[in-house]
Write an enzyme that holds these catalytic residues in place. Structure first.
Site, PDB file in Angstrom:
ATOM      1  N   GLY A  75      49.943  -4.642  12.437  1.00  0.00           N
ATOM      2  CA  GLY A  75      49.238  -3.967  11.373  1.00  0.00           C
ATOM      3  C   GLY A  75      49.453  -2.357  11.693  1.00  0.00           C
ATOM      4  O   GLY A  75      50.268  -1.911  12.634  1.00  0.00           O
ATOM      5  N   SER A  89      34.145  -0.169  12.975  1.00  0.00           N
ATOM      6  CA  SER A  89      34.056   1.103  12.289  1.00  0.00           C
ATOM      7  C   SER A  89      32.684   1.722  12.038  1.00  0.00           C
ATOM      8  O   SER A  89      31.820   1.176  12.182  1.00  0.00           O
ATOM      9  CB  SER A  89      34.533   0.229  10.882  1.00  0.00           C
ATOM     10  OG  SER A  89      34.272   1.038   9.931  1.00  0.00           O
ATOM     11  N   TYR A 102      32.608  -6.531   4.056  1.00  0.00           N
ATOM     12  CA  TYR A 102      33.461  -6.193   5.264  1.00  0.00           C
ATOM     13  C   TYR A 102      32.415  -5.428   6.348  1.00  0.00           C
ATOM     14  O   TYR A 102      32.790  -5.826   7.288  1.00  0.00           O
ATOM     15  CB  TYR A 102      34.425  -5.064   4.617  1.00  0.00           C
ATOM     16  CG  TYR A 102      35.014  -4.327   5.629  1.00  0.00           C
ATOM     17  CD1 TYR A 102      35.913  -4.638   6.518  1.00  0.00           C
ATOM     18  CD2 TYR A 102      34.644  -2.923   6.076  1.00  0.00           C
ATOM     19  CE1 TYR A 102      36.655  -4.171   7.595  1.00  0.00           C
ATOM     20  CE2 TYR A 102      35.321  -2.169   6.882  1.00  0.00           C
ATOM     21  CZ  TYR A 102      36.094  -2.779   7.737  1.00  0.00           C
ATOM     22  OH  TYR A 102      36.800  -2.316   8.782  1.00  0.00           O
ATOM     23  N   LYS A 145      31.575  -6.610  10.423  1.00  0.00           N
ATOM     24  CA  LYS A 145      31.998  -5.725  11.748  1.00  0.00           C
ATOM     25  C   LYS A 145      30.440  -5.733  12.831  1.00  0.00           C
ATOM     26  O   LYS A 145      30.610  -5.947  13.917  1.00  0.00           O
ATOM     27  CB  LYS A 145      32.323  -4.318  11.441  1.00  0.00           C
ATOM     28  CG  LYS A 145      33.379  -4.024  10.763  1.00  0.00           C
ATOM     29  CD  LYS A 145      34.657  -4.434  11.950  1.00  0.00           C
ATOM     30  CE  LYS A 145      36.071  -4.504  11.226  1.00  0.00           C
ATOM     31  NZ  LYS A 145      37.122  -4.999  11.820  1.00  0.00           N
ATOM     32  N   TYR A 199      35.705   3.182  14.493  1.00  0.00           N
ATOM     33  CA  TYR A 199      36.921   4.236  14.205  1.00  0.00           C
ATOM     34  C   TYR A 199      36.143   4.858  12.982  1.00  0.00           C
ATOM     35  O   TYR A 199      35.580   4.345  12.320  1.00  0.00           O
ATOM     36  CB  TYR A 199      37.904   3.605  13.788  1.00  0.00           C
ATOM     37  CG  TYR A 199      38.687   2.515  14.372  1.00  0.00           C
ATOM     38  CD1 TYR A 199      38.643   2.452  15.893  1.00  0.00           C
ATOM     39  CD2 TYR A 199      39.504   1.422  13.947  1.00  0.00           C
ATOM     40  CE1 TYR A 199      39.273   1.563  16.599  1.00  0.00           C
ATOM     41  CE2 TYR A 199      40.133   0.520  14.689  1.00  0.00           C
ATOM     42  CZ  TYR A 199      39.966   0.694  16.095  1.00  0.00           C
ATOM     43  OH  TYR A 199      40.597  -0.187  16.745  1.00  0.00           O
TER      44      TYR A 199
HETATM   45  P1  NAD Z   1      45.870  -3.741   9.034  1.00  0.00           P
HETATM   46  O1  NAD Z   1      45.605  -4.506   7.868  1.00  0.00           O
HETATM   47  O2  NAD Z   1      47.173  -2.782   8.880  1.00  0.00           O
HETATM   48  O3  NAD Z   1      46.030  -4.470  10.292  1.00  0.00           O
HETATM   49  C1  NAD Z   1      45.332  -5.911  10.383  1.00  0.00           C
HETATM   50  C2  NAD Z   1      46.479  -6.745  10.766  1.00  0.00           C
HETATM   51  O4  NAD Z   1      45.695  -8.243  10.949  1.00  0.00           O
HETATM   52  C3  NAD Z   1      47.343  -7.055   9.623  1.00  0.00           C
HETATM   53  O5  NAD Z   1      48.834  -7.092  10.282  1.00  0.00           O
HETATM   54  C4  NAD Z   1      47.029  -8.540   9.158  1.00  0.00           C
HETATM   55  O6  NAD Z   1      47.989  -9.373   8.810  1.00  0.00           O
HETATM   56  C5  NAD Z   1      46.286  -9.062  10.509  1.00  0.00           C
HETATM   57  N1  NAD Z   1      45.487 -10.170  10.122  1.00  0.00           N
HETATM   58  C6  NAD Z   1      44.463 -10.268   9.080  1.00  0.00           C
HETATM   59  N2  NAD Z   1      43.675 -11.371   9.287  1.00  0.00           N
HETATM   60  C7  NAD Z   1      44.372 -12.382  10.277  1.00  0.00           C
HETATM   61  C8  NAD Z   1      44.173 -13.652  10.736  1.00  0.00           C
HETATM   62  N3  NAD Z   1      43.385 -14.323  10.160  1.00  0.00           N
HETATM   63  N4  NAD Z   1      45.021 -14.052  11.672  1.00  0.00           N
HETATM   64  C9  NAD Z   1      46.160 -13.230  12.454  1.00  0.00           C
HETATM   65  N5  NAD Z   1      46.384 -12.021  11.832  1.00  0.00           N
HETATM   66  C10 NAD Z   1      45.548 -11.418  10.909  1.00  0.00           C
HETATM   67  O7  NAD Z   1      44.605  -2.913   9.256  1.00  0.00           O
HETATM   68  P2  NAD Z   1      44.371  -1.726  10.598  1.00  0.00           P
HETATM   69  O8  NAD Z   1      44.025  -0.470   9.717  1.00  0.00           O
HETATM   70  O9  NAD Z   1      45.363  -1.658  11.401  1.00  0.00           O
HETATM   71  O10 NAD Z   1      43.128  -2.119  10.878  1.00  0.00           O
HETATM   72  C11 NAD Z   1      42.950  -2.987  12.435  1.00  0.00           C
HETATM   73  C12 NAD Z   1      41.495  -3.167  12.508  1.00  0.00           C
HETATM   74  O11 NAD Z   1      40.720  -2.195  12.444  1.00  0.00           O
HETATM   75  C13 NAD Z   1      41.049  -4.042  11.334  1.00  0.00           C
HETATM   76  O12 NAD Z   1      39.838  -5.123  12.269  1.00  0.00           O
HETATM   77  C14 NAD Z   1      39.937  -3.213  10.736  1.00  0.00           C
HETATM   78  O13 NAD Z   1      38.729  -3.834   9.978  1.00  0.00           O
HETATM   79  C15 NAD Z   1      39.795  -2.125  11.627  1.00  0.00           C
HETATM   80  N6  NAD Z   1      39.404  -0.868  11.121  1.00  0.00           N
HETATM   81  C16 NAD Z   1      40.208  -0.002  10.370  1.00  0.00           C
HETATM   82  C17 NAD Z   1      39.867   1.243   9.654  1.00  0.00           C
HETATM   83  C18 NAD Z   1      41.014   1.897   8.844  1.00  0.00           C
HETATM   84  O14 NAD Z   1      40.556   2.654   8.320  1.00  0.00           O
HETATM   85  N7  NAD Z   1      42.289   1.492   8.946  1.00  0.00           N
HETATM   86  C19 NAD Z   1      38.682   1.566  10.040  1.00  0.00           C
HETATM   87  C20 NAD Z   1      37.989   1.114  10.734  1.00  0.00           C
HETATM   88  C21 NAD Z   1      38.012  -0.202  11.283  1.00  0.00           C
HETATM   89  C1  UD1 Z   2      36.372   3.486   3.231  1.00  0.00           C
HETATM   90  C2  UD1 Z   2      35.211   2.312   3.191  1.00  0.00           C
HETATM   91  C3  UD1 Z   2      34.886   2.013   4.770  1.00  0.00           C
HETATM   92  C4  UD1 Z   2      35.824   1.739   5.718  1.00  0.00           C
HETATM   93  C5  UD1 Z   2      37.021   2.744   5.672  1.00  0.00           C
HETATM   94  C6  UD1 Z   2      38.232   2.592   6.429  1.00  0.00           C
HETATM   95  C7  UD1 Z   2      33.961   2.402   1.338  1.00  0.00           C
HETATM   96  C8  UD1 Z   2      32.824   2.601   0.406  1.00  0.00           C
HETATM   97  N1  UD1 Z   2      34.293   2.751   2.423  1.00  0.00           N
HETATM   98  O1  UD1 Z   2      35.564   4.581   4.034  1.00  0.00           O
HETATM   99  O2  UD1 Z   2      33.752   0.805   4.892  1.00  0.00           O
HETATM  100  O3  UD1 Z   2      35.660   1.526   6.982  1.00  0.00           O
HETATM  101  O4  UD1 Z   2      37.431   3.044   4.018  1.00  0.00           O
HETATM  102  O5  UD1 Z   2      39.054   1.469   5.599  1.00  0.00           O
HETATM  103  O6  UD1 Z   2      35.071   1.961   0.518  1.00  0.00           O
HETATM  104  N2  UD1 Z   2      38.399   9.553  -2.375  1.00  0.00           N
HETATM  105  C9  UD1 Z   2      38.723   9.998  -3.526  1.00  0.00           C
HETATM  106  N3  UD1 Z   2      39.806   9.513  -4.236  1.00  0.00           N
HETATM  107  C10 UD1 Z   2      40.396   8.267  -3.673  1.00  0.00           C
HETATM  108  C11 UD1 Z   2      39.993   7.727  -2.768  1.00  0.00           C
HETATM  109  C12 UD1 Z   2      39.000   8.148  -1.879  1.00  0.00           C
HETATM  110  O7  UD1 Z   2      38.027  11.150  -3.916  1.00  0.00           O
HETATM  111  O8  UD1 Z   2      41.330   7.855  -4.721  1.00  0.00           O
HETATM  112  C13 UD1 Z   2      37.205  10.130  -1.283  1.00  0.00           C
HETATM  113  C14 UD1 Z   2      36.049   9.237  -1.356  1.00  0.00           C
HETATM  114  O9  UD1 Z   2      35.004   9.362  -1.989  1.00  0.00           O
HETATM  115  C15 UD1 Z   2      35.628   9.674   0.081  1.00  0.00           C
HETATM  116  C16 UD1 Z   2      36.765  10.108   0.888  1.00  0.00           C
HETATM  117  O10 UD1 Z   2      37.878  10.421  -0.294  1.00  0.00           O
HETATM  118  O11 UD1 Z   2      34.730  10.763  -0.052  1.00  0.00           O
HETATM  119  C17 UD1 Z   2      37.576   9.057   1.840  1.00  0.00           C
HETATM  120  O12 UD1 Z   2      37.675   7.818   1.049  1.00  0.00           O
HETATM  121  P1  UD1 Z   2      38.242   6.458   1.848  1.00  0.00           P
HETATM  122  O13 UD1 Z   2      39.730   7.077   2.576  1.00  0.00           O
HETATM  123  O14 UD1 Z   2      38.385   5.496   0.904  1.00  0.00           O
HETATM  124  O15 UD1 Z   2      37.558   6.381   3.164  1.00  0.00           O
HETATM  125  P2  UD1 Z   2      35.940   5.691   3.342  1.00  0.00           P
HETATM  126  O16 UD1 Z   2      35.302   5.974   2.016  1.00  0.00           O
HETATM  127  O17 UD1 Z   2      35.179   7.055   4.257  1.00  0.00           O
END
Ligand code: NAD
Ligand code: UD1
Length: 330
Positions: A9, A123, A147, A151, A175
Site C-alpha cells: 500500500g 489516524s 472507519y 481505529k 497520522y
Molecule cells: P492503502 O490502502 O494504500 O494500504 C493499505 C494496504 O492494506 C493495501 O495495500 C490493502 O490492499 C491492504 N489490505 C487491506 N485489507 C487487507 C487485508 N484484510 N489483508 C491484507 N491486506 C489488506 O492505505 P495507506 O494510505 O497506505 O494506509 C495504511 C494504513 O494507514 C491504513 O490502516 C490506514 O487506515 C491508515 N491511515 C491512512 C491515512 C491516509 O490518509 N492515507 C491516514 C490515517 C491512517
Molecule cells: C479524510 C477523512 C479522515 C481520514 C483522512 C485520510 C473525512 C470526513 N475524513 O480526512 O477520516 O483519516 O481523510 O484518509 O472523510 N477537500 C476539498 N475538495 C475535495 C476533497 C477534499 O475541498 O475534493 C477538502 C476537505 O473539505 C478538507 C481538505 O480538503 O478540508 C482535506 O480533505 P481530505 O483529503 O479528504 O482529508 P480529511 O477530510 O482531512
C-alpha cells in the site's frame, strides 16, 4: 525481522523502503485489495534488496500463520486495513470485520509466536472535531464514522493487550494527512476510481480525468474560508515509523504519537502551490461543505520530537511536486 502488513500500500511501501535503507530486514504481506505487486517490485529495486513477500489476508489466519511459521519475526508494523470513510458508512460490517477482526487475528498469532512489539497505523480521525488546535495526544477521542471507530476500537484493544502482558509494547501513530511520494517516482499513491481525498483529486483534475476540483466550502472560519489540514510528506511519515520502532524495542507499554508537521494549509494553499510548482492548471469550483468535515485540524508534534527525536522535514512544495511526478505519466 520486521513484518510489514499492508506492505504494498501507499504508506507501507514507503516505510518498507525506509526500513530496508536503514539496514532492517523485512517481510511483507498484502491481499492486494487496494494495491498491486508493482509496489513490491519497486521497493526491491529502489533498495537493491530482496525480501520475502506473501499474499495473505488478515481475515484468513491460516494464510498469515504460514508467515509466522516460516520467519523469525521480532516486531510488526501494521498498515493493512480499509480506509475509505464513505465506504465505511455504506459497508460498516466490512470495515469492522476487516480492520478489527483482522487485527485480532494478527494479535492472536503474535501471542502464539511470542511477538510482543507492534506499531499501529492510527489516524487523527480519532480526535473527532477538536475544540482547539494544535491537537495534543491527550485530547479527547470521538469518531463520526465506522472507519474512525475501527481505529479507536483497535487502539483500545492494543491498550488492553498491554495491560494483560507487561512485556508487550505498542506505538499508536496518529497520522495527519499524508501526501507526496518517493522522489524516484516509482512508488506513491494512485487510487483506483474516483478518490475522496484532496491531493489525489487535485492530481486527477490536473490530468484532466476530473473536469474541475470541487472545493468543499469557502465559508469556514479560516483565513481564506477553506478547510485547513496538516499535510505531511509520506517519506517523513515513513521515517516516523522507524523512530517509533526504535522506541518500542526499548520500552514496553503504550506509546501514542501524533505524526504531523504542526503546520496547517488550506485547500486554496494546496491548489495554488500544486499549480505553481508543477506548472499545471487546477480548475475548481466552490461547492457546499462536505458532511462530516471540520474547519481546522493540525497536530502538535512536540511529543514525537521529544521522545522519538523525529520531526517532519519536507515542505509543501516537495509534497506537491512528488505527488505529481508519481502520477503524471500513469
Ligand atoms: P492503502 O490502502 O494504500 O494500504 C493499505 C494496504 O492494506 C493495501 O495495500 C490493502 O490492499 C491492504 N489490505 C487491506 N485489507 C487487507 C487485508 N484484510 N489483508 C491484507 N491486506 C489488506 O492505505 P495507506 O494510505 O497506505 O494506509 C495504511 C494504513 O494507514 C491504513 O490502516 C490506514 O487506515 C491508515 N491511515 C491512512 C491515512 C491516509 O490518509 N492515507 C491516514 C490515517 C491512517
Ligand atoms: C479524510 C477523512 C479522515 C481520514 C483522512 C485520510 C473525512 C470526513 N475524513 O480526512 O477520516 O483519516 O481523510 O484518509 O472523510 N477537500 C476539498 N475538495 C475535495 C476533497 C477534499 O475541498 O475534493 C477538502 C476537505 O473539505 C478538507 C481538505 O480538503 O478540508 C482535506 O480533505 P481530505 O483529503 O479528504 O482529508 P480529511 O477530510 O482531512
Amino acid at each position: 525481522m520486521i513484518l510489514v502488513t499492508g506492505m504494498s500500500g501507499y504508506i507501507g511501501s514507503h516505510t518498507a523502503l525506509a526500513l530496508l535503507n536503514a539496514g532492517r530486514e523485512i517481510i511483507g504481506f498484502d491481499n492486494f485489495y487496494n494495491s498491486t505487486a508493482e509496489a513490491v517490485e519497486a521497493v526491491k529495486k529502489l533498495s537493491g534488496k530482496d525480501f520475502p513477500f506473501y499474499t495473505a489476508d488478515l481475515r484468513d489466519p491460516d494464510s498469515m500463520e504460514k508467515i509466522f511459521k516460516e520467519n523469525n519475526i521480532d516486531a510488526v508494523i501494521h498498515f493493512a486495513g480499509l480506509k475509505a470513510v464513505g465506504e465505511s458508512v455504506a459497508k460498516p460490517l466490512l470495515y469492522y470485520e476487516n480492520n478489527i477482526s483482522g487485527t485480532v487475528n494478527l494479535l492472536k498469532l503474535m501471542e502464539k509466536y511470542g511477538v510482543k512489539r507492534l506499531v499501529f497505523s492510527s489516524s487523527a480521525t480519532v480526535y473527532g472535531e477538536p475544540k482547539t488546535v494544535p491537537i495534543k495526544e491527550d485530547f479527547p477521542n470521538s469518531t463520526t464514522n465506522p472507519y474512525g471507530s475501527t481505529k479507536l476500537y483497535i487502539e483500545g484493544i492494543l491498550k488492553d493487550v498491554c495491560v494483560s502482558d507487561k512485556d508487550f509494547s505498542v506505538a499508536l501513530l496518529r497520522y495527519f494527512n499524508p501526501i507526496g511520494a518517493h522522489e524516484s517516482g516509482l512508488i506513491g499513491e494512485n487510487p483506483n476510481g474516483i478518490p475522496n481525498n484532496l491531493m489525489p483529486r487535485i492530481c486527477q483534475t490536473a490530468k484532466g480525468i476530473m473536469k474541475e476540483l470541487t472545493v468543499f466550502g469557502d465559508d469556514y472560519p479560516t483565513p481564506d474560508g477553506t478547510g485547513v489540514r496538516d499535510y505531511i510528506h509520506v517519506c517523513d511519515l515513513a521515517d516516523g515509523h522507524l523512530a517509533a520502532l526504535n522506541k518500542i524495542e526499548k520500552e514496553s507499554g503504550v506509546h501514542i504519537y501524533n505524526l504531523g508537521t504542526g503546520k496547517g494549509y488550506s485547500v486554496y494553499d494546496l491548489i495554488r502551490t500544486f499549480a505553481s510548482v508543477n506548472n499545471v492548471d487546477v480548475p475548481y469550483k466552490v461547492c457546499p461543505r462536505r458532511a462530516g468535515d471540520v474547519p481546522v485540524v493540525y497536530a502538535d508534534p512536540t511529543k514525537a520530537k521529544e521522545e522519538l527525536g523525529w520531526e517532519a522535514k519536507r515542505e509543501l512544495e516537495d509534497m506537491c511536486k512528488s505527488s505529481w511526478d508519481f502520477v503524471k505519466d500513469k
